[in-house]
Scaffold this motif. Structure first.
Motif, short mmCIF file in Angstrom:
data_model
loop_
_atom_site.label_atom_id
_atom_site.label_comp_id
_atom_site.label_asym_id
_atom_site.label_seq_id
_atom_site.Cartn_x
_atom_site.Cartn_y
_atom_site.Cartn_z
N ALA A 164 -2.37 9.62 15.68
CA ALA A 164 -1.10 10.01 15.06
C ALA A 164 -1.27 10.10 13.55
O ALA A 164 -1.92 9.24 12.95
CB ALA A 164 0.01 9.02 15.39
N ARG A 165 -0.75 11.15 12.99
CA ARG A 165 -0.61 11.34 11.54
C ARG A 165 -1.96 11.51 10.84
O ARG A 165 -2.99 11.16 11.35
CB ARG A 165 0.21 10.22 10.90
N GLN A 166 -1.84 12.06 9.64
CA GLN A 166 -3.01 12.23 8.80
C GLN A 166 -3.16 11.02 7.88
O GLN A 166 -2.19 10.32 7.59
CB GLN A 166 -2.89 13.49 7.95
N ALA A 167 -4.38 10.80 7.45
CA ALA A 167 -4.62 9.72 6.48
C ALA A 167 -4.02 10.12 5.13
O ALA A 167 -3.82 11.31 4.86
CB ALA A 167 -6.12 9.47 6.34
N PRO A 168 -3.72 9.15 4.28
CA PRO A 168 -3.19 9.47 2.96
C PRO A 168 -4.17 10.34 2.17
O PRO A 168 -5.39 10.25 2.36
CB PRO A 168 -3.04 8.09 2.30
N PRO A 169 -3.67 11.18 1.28
CA PRO A 169 -4.56 11.96 0.42
C PRO A 169 -5.45 11.02 -0.40
O PRO A 169 -5.01 9.95 -0.82
CB PRO A 169 -3.59 12.73 -0.49
N GLU A 170 -6.69 11.42 -0.60
CA GLU A 170 -7.59 10.57 -1.37
C GLU A 170 -7.18 10.46 -2.83
O GLU A 170 -7.68 9.61 -3.55
CB GLU A 170 -9.03 11.06 -1.23
N SER A 171 -6.25 11.32 -3.27
CA SER A 171 -5.74 11.20 -4.63
C SER A 171 -4.86 9.97 -4.79
O SER A 171 -4.65 9.50 -5.91
CB SER A 171 -4.94 12.46 -5.00
N CYS A 172 -4.34 9.44 -3.67
CA CYS A 172 -3.60 8.18 -3.73
C CYS A 172 -4.59 7.05 -3.96
O CYS A 172 -5.57 6.92 -3.24
CB CYS A 172 -2.84 7.94 -2.42
N ARG A 173 -4.31 6.22 -4.93
CA ARG A 173 -5.28 5.21 -5.33
C ARG A 173 -5.05 3.84 -4.70
O ARG A 173 -5.75 2.89 -5.02
CB ARG A 173 -5.30 5.08 -6.86
N SER A 174 -4.06 3.73 -3.82
CA SER A 174 -3.84 2.46 -3.15
C SER A 174 -2.85 2.67 -2.01
O SER A 174 -2.14 3.67 -1.96
CB SER A 174 -3.28 1.41 -4.12
N VAL A 175 -2.81 1.70 -1.11
CA VAL A 175 -1.83 1.72 -0.04
C VAL A 175 -0.43 1.72 -0.63
O VAL A 175 0.46 2.46 -0.19
CB VAL A 175 -2.03 0.51 0.90
N GLU A 176 -0.21 0.88 -1.64
CA GLU A 176 1.11 0.76 -2.25
C GLU A 176 1.55 2.10 -2.86
O GLU A 176 2.72 2.50 -2.73
CB GLU A 176 1.11 -0.32 -3.33
N GLU A 177 0.62 2.79 -3.53
CA GLU A 177 0.96 4.08 -4.13
C GLU A 177 1.36 5.08 -3.05
O GLU A 177 2.31 5.86 -3.22
CB GLU A 177 -0.22 4.61 -4.93
N PHE A 178 0.65 5.05 -1.93
CA PHE A 178 0.97 5.99 -0.86
C PHE A 178 2.34 5.69 -0.25
O PHE A 178 3.13 6.60 0.02
CB PHE A 178 -0.10 5.92 0.23
N LEU A 179 2.64 4.42 -0.03
CA LEU A 179 3.93 4.06 0.55
C LEU A 179 5.08 4.45 -0.39
O LEU A 179 6.13 4.92 0.05
CB LEU A 179 3.98 2.56 0.86
N LYS A 180 4.88 4.26 -1.69
CA LYS A 180 5.90 4.67 -2.66
C LYS A 180 6.08 6.19 -2.64
O LYS A 180 7.20 6.71 -2.76
CB LYS A 180 5.52 4.21 -4.06
#
Length: 223
Positions: free
Chosen positions: A132-148
């Motif tokens: 399920a779903r794609q992984a976060p873009p590698e431009s996101c520098r952390s899990v927290e940044e992706f969730l925000k």
């Protein structure tokens, strides 16, 4: 033979559930990987399965020991990942290990052996049977940044923004100017719009293109 108690041979296949830790909604894959697969090939499999580009450092931690492929800037590993097969670990149903990628971003895959299966001559490996779903873009520098990022740009807002960009009517010149001016934002929004997509067939095509017999090493790897 009770495979939950006996160590598997190199002729069996591990069914692994692989989950990207800390991310919600969950990003996961169910992979079929032969026990003869090397750590180096498993690294390529995980990179492919989660759409990563292998630009960051990585490591596996199995039974408390770290493994991985040497890269410039890495601390190095005591064992050549090309010569360590999964069968060596005697993994059993329910056992877990981890795969860390891009130490600055802190992406971690949590891997659990769900089943140990006979290898089928009619199936190509490695293979994906679910996810399920794609992984976060590698431009996101952390899990927290992706969730925000996901909270700031839920799918309905992304869709509305894209629709606004495309509302140029039949004025091709205006559309071309608008596209040139907002190209970077459009690219980012298009990626966000696809985060909930998962194409198992496309992923299997990519996985089957991997060549487990090919050894690719950096030119400057020490002998």
């Amino acid at each position: 033979m009770d495979q939950s108690h006996d160590s598997p041979s190199a002729d069996v296949v591990f069914q692994m559930r692989v989950v990207l830790a800390g991310v919600s909604p969950m990003v996961w894959r169910r992979l079929l990987v032969p026990a003869s697969t090397s750590i180096a090939d498993l690294h390529e499999t995980f990179q492919c399965a989660f759409g990563w580009s292998d630009e960051g450092l990585h490591r596996f931690t199995v039974h408390g020991v770290e493994y991985g492929c040497w890269r410039p800037g890495s601390a190095g590993f005591s064992t050549d990942a090309r010569r360590v097969a999964l069968a060596r670990f005697g993994l059993r149903i329910g056992e877990r290990f981890t795969y860390d990628y891009d130490f600055f971003a802190g992406w971690r895959l949590e891997v659990r052996v769900e089943q140990i299966l006979p290898r089928s001559p009619r199936r190509r490996y490695p293979a994906c049977t679910g996810g399920a779903r794609q992984a976060p873009p590698e431009s996101c520098r952390s899990v927290e940044e992706f969730l925000k990022l996901r909270m700031r740009w839920p799918l309905v807002i992304v869709a509305g923004r894209l629709a606004g960009f495309l509302d140029c009517g039949d004025d091709r010149e205006r559309a071309a100017d608008f596209l040139a001016e907002h190209r970077d934002e459009l690219t980012a929004l298009t990626g966000l719009a696809r985060l909930d997509d998962f194409d198992k067939n496309a992923l299997n095509t990519a996985l089957h293109a991997l060549d487990p017999t090919t050894i690719r090493l950096p030119d400057d790897e020490p002998a």
